[in-house]
Design an enzyme around this catalytic site. Structure first.
Site, mmCIF file in Angstrom:
data_model
loop_
_atom_site.group_PDB
_atom_site.id
_atom_site.type_symbol
_atom_site.label_atom_id
_atom_site.label_comp_id
_atom_site.label_asym_id
_atom_site.label_seq_id
_atom_site.Cartn_x
_atom_site.Cartn_y
_atom_site.Cartn_z
ATOM 1 N N LYS A 86 0.854 -1.179 0.000
ATOM 2 C CA LYS A 86 0.000 0.000 0.000
ATOM 3 C C LYS A 86 0.893 1.232 0.000
ATOM 4 O O LYS A 86 2.012 1.132 0.524
ATOM 5 C CB LYS A 86 -0.957 0.018 1.197
ATOM 6 C CG LYS A 86 -0.359 -0.274 2.567
ATOM 7 C CD LYS A 86 0.754 0.535 3.126
ATOM 8 C CE LYS A 86 0.560 2.003 3.316
ATOM 9 N NZ LYS A 86 1.824 2.643 3.860
ATOM 10 N N TYR A 140 -4.401 4.417 6.314
ATOM 11 C CA TYR A 140 -4.858 3.489 7.363
ATOM 12 C C TYR A 140 -6.178 3.971 7.977
ATOM 13 O O TYR A 140 -7.056 3.165 8.283
ATOM 14 C CB TYR A 140 -3.799 3.330 8.458
ATOM 15 C CG TYR A 140 -2.616 2.494 8.036
ATOM 16 C CD1 TYR A 140 -2.624 1.114 8.170
ATOM 17 C CD2 TYR A 140 -1.483 3.088 7.498
ATOM 18 C CE1 TYR A 140 -1.542 0.348 7.780
ATOM 19 C CE2 TYR A 140 -0.392 2.334 7.101
ATOM 20 C CZ TYR A 140 -0.428 0.959 7.244
ATOM 21 O OH TYR A 140 0.644 0.202 6.849
HETATM 22 P P1 NAD Z 1 12.437 1.954 1.969
HETATM 23 O O1 NAD Z 1 12.928 3.269 1.462
HETATM 24 O O2 NAD Z 1 13.000 1.447 3.252
HETATM 25 O O3 NAD Z 1 12.693 0.824 0.876
HETATM 26 C C1 NAD Z 1 12.475 1.041 -0.502
HETATM 27 C C2 NAD Z 1 13.416 0.147 -1.292
HETATM 28 O O4 NAD Z 1 13.243 0.435 -2.667
HETATM 29 C C3 NAD Z 1 14.895 0.398 -0.965
HETATM 30 O O5 NAD Z 1 15.544 -0.840 -0.810
HETATM 31 C C4 NAD Z 1 15.431 1.091 -2.200
HETATM 32 O O6 NAD Z 1 16.799 0.792 -2.457
HETATM 33 C C5 NAD Z 1 14.534 0.516 -3.277
HETATM 34 N N1 NAD Z 1 14.452 1.336 -4.485
HETATM 35 C C6 NAD Z 1 14.450 0.838 -5.720
HETATM 36 N N2 NAD Z 1 14.403 1.827 -6.631
HETATM 37 C C7 NAD Z 1 14.373 2.971 -5.930
HETATM 38 C C8 NAD Z 1 14.331 4.330 -6.334
HETATM 39 N N3 NAD Z 1 14.287 4.681 -7.624
HETATM 40 N N4 NAD Z 1 14.321 5.251 -5.356
HETATM 41 C C9 NAD Z 1 14.320 4.904 -4.046
HETATM 42 N N5 NAD Z 1 14.384 3.621 -3.634
HETATM 43 C C10 NAD Z 1 14.404 2.662 -4.560
HETATM 44 O O7 NAD Z 1 10.864 2.040 2.037
HETATM 45 P P2 NAD Z 1 9.869 1.103 2.836
HETATM 46 O O8 NAD Z 1 9.529 1.745 4.123
HETATM 47 O O9 NAD Z 1 10.385 -0.273 2.845
HETATM 48 O O10 NAD Z 1 8.557 1.199 1.905
HETATM 49 C C11 NAD Z 1 8.416 0.467 0.708
HETATM 50 C C12 NAD Z 1 6.935 0.278 0.391
HETATM 51 O O11 NAD Z 1 6.340 -0.463 1.445
HETATM 52 C C13 NAD Z 1 6.155 1.582 0.298
HETATM 53 O O12 NAD Z 1 5.185 1.495 -0.715
HETATM 54 C C14 NAD Z 1 5.476 1.710 1.663
HETATM 55 O O13 NAD Z 1 4.260 2.431 1.610
HETATM 56 C C15 NAD Z 1 5.252 0.259 2.002
HETATM 57 N N6 NAD Z 1 5.238 0.017 3.449
HETATM 58 C C16 NAD Z 1 4.194 -0.670 3.970
HETATM 59 C C17 NAD Z 1 4.128 -0.909 5.322
HETATM 60 C C18 NAD Z 1 2.992 -1.697 5.902
HETATM 61 O O14 NAD Z 1 2.886 -1.782 7.129
HETATM 62 N N7 NAD Z 1 2.165 -2.313 5.077
HETATM 63 C C19 NAD Z 1 5.140 -0.430 6.156
HETATM 64 C C20 NAD Z 1 6.196 0.262 5.604
HETATM 65 C C21 NAD Z 1 6.243 0.476 4.229
#
Ligand code: NAD
Length: 377
Positions: free
Chosen positions: A139, A223
């Site tokens: 999401k 949420y």
């Molecule tokens: P994050 O920044 O920690 O991770 C993102 C990953 O994408 C990184 O490993 C990064 O290297 C990679 N990536 C690939 N191409 C990229 C680019 N062009 N620019 C930036 N990063 C790039 O983020 P996150 O917190 O893991 O979030 C990722 C997804 O998960 C989001 O859509 C977020 O909304 C979702 N999320 C959901 C929950 C949940 O509880 N359901 C919790 C956190 C995050």
């Protein structure tokens, strides 16, 4: 938000019995169908090795009955190396973004789990579908209604399943809250109040509109919105919204901070919701004609606290620990849908509907007026 006047904590076996009659129906929906017990596990490839993938998703395959981690996709060779070693992923099952499409030739991969920044969800979902793979997508589903529609169309054309990572739908307290609220445990619902927020750290993709698609609404306010929909079981017909953003704060040059929005549902239920990138909130309360049901925290990774007010008494409800936590249950759910040929309870249409309403909220904010959902087509 939630203050109990008298706390009567149920625990252990007593609590299980106390809620059995109330939580049985929805809980049964998550039970593993006997027909697939003992069948092969569904293989997942995780795309994007950031915080959520590595800290929350990947460790929880260990608790799954029908899902296993079989492949990793990352643009950073050192991360691929590190996590492949940790999870026993062979070189043949490690992919960069450039060679992602080769997953088509790997029969061990059934599902691609997209855990990338929001702006990349659509691209990787469509590429996964074209490779003949089922998709779990985080999401918010994407950054626009048009992208959501393209993702649904791609999976439909490929004949693959699409599920959105709405993990709270697999969390026992949220499931009980749904059953109690929709079942009229505190009388017919009149109001839902939902609050979600956290103070966001600077310098990250969430604050870059091109990557995130928007601010707090896209990330954490969703949420509140999703809870208002699942607690009522209705779809809003009208929204209003007020934004408050300090544009001199370097975090908020491109995206919104606080949004208060109100949803009006067909039955007359109102939901008053908060989304914030500068204050901490995590809870909701459903108020009926005879009392209220509160969960705070509500959508956290763990530690949910439920309080119910009914007949002049306020008491806590404590559930026994689930066999599978919300992460494992979510991963298993898509696996079970694949094995049984059924449809996920949170498919692409669920993500699309949230995105439609978020677009309506943004319009209501920008135009300072109520927006009727049918205006948006
Ligand atoms: P994050 O920044 O920690 O991770 C993102 C990953 O994408 C990184 O490993 C990064 O290297 C990679 N990536 C690939 N191409 C990229 C680019 N062009 N620019 C930036 N990063 C790039 O983020 P996150 O917190 O893991 O979030 C990722 C997804 O998960 C989001 O859509 C977020 O909304 C979702 N999320 C959901 C929950 C949940 O509880 N359901 C919790 C956190 C995050």
């Amino acid at each position: 938000m939630i203050v109990g006047s008298r706390r009567e904590v149920l625990s252990g076996m007593g609590a299980g019995l106390a809620i059995a009659g109330l939580g049985g129906g929805l809980a049964a929906g998550l039970r593993v169908p006997p027909a697939i017990a003992g069948t092969r596990k569904i293989g997942y490839a995780v795309v994007g090795l950031g915080y959520y993938a590595t800290r929350q998703i990947m460790p929880n395959f260990a608790g799954c009955e029908h899902a296993r981690l079989v492949a990793l996709v990352s643009g950073t060779p050192a991360k691929l190396e590190q996590y492949s070693a940790q999870y026993g992923i062979p070189p043949s099952h490690r992919y960069s973004y450039a060679d992602f499409d080769r997953i088509r030739d790997n029969p061990d991969i059934d599902v691609v789990y997209v855990v990338l920044p929001n702006s990349l969800h659509a691209e990787y979902t469509v590429r996964a579908a074209r490779a003949g793979k089922h998709v779990m997508c985080e999401k918010p589903m994407a950054t626009s209604v048009a992208e959501c529609q393209a993702m649904i169309a791609a999976c439909r054309k490929a004949g693959t399943k699409l599920m959105i990572g709405y993990r709270s739908r697999f969390e026992p307290y949220n499931r009980l809250a749904i059953e109690l609220a929709r079942g009229g445990h505190v009388g017919p619902t009149r109001l839902v109040a939902a609050e979600h927020g956290f103070p966001i750290q600077p310098n990250q993709w969430r604050l870059d509109r091109a990557m995130s698609g928007g601010g707090s609404m896209m990330d954490i306010g969703i949420y509140s919105l999703n809870a208002a929909r699942y607690l009522t079981g209705e779809e809003p017909v009208e929204v209003s919204a007020v934004e408050s953003t300090d544009r001199s704060d370097p975090r908020f040059r491109q995206v919104e901070d606080r949004v208060s929005f109100v949803l009006r549902f067909p039955s007359g239920i109102q939901a008053t919701c908060i989304s914030s990138y500068s204050s901490a909130h995590n809870g909701y309360r459903v108020t009926g004609t005879q009392g209220w049901i509160a969960l705070e925290p509500a959508t956290s990774y763990s530690g949910q606290v439920m309080t119910i007010n009914k007949g002049g008494t306020t008491a806590s409800r404590v559930l026994p620990p689930p066999a599978r936590n919300q992460f494992a249950a979510q991963l298993d759910h898509l696996a079970e849908c694949i094995l049984t040929g059924t449809t996920p309870i949170v498919g692409g249409e669920e993500g699309l509907q949230d995105m439609r309403i978020i677009e309506a909220i943004y319009r209501a904010m920008a135009e300072r007026r109520h927006v009727v959902l049918t205006e948006l087509g």
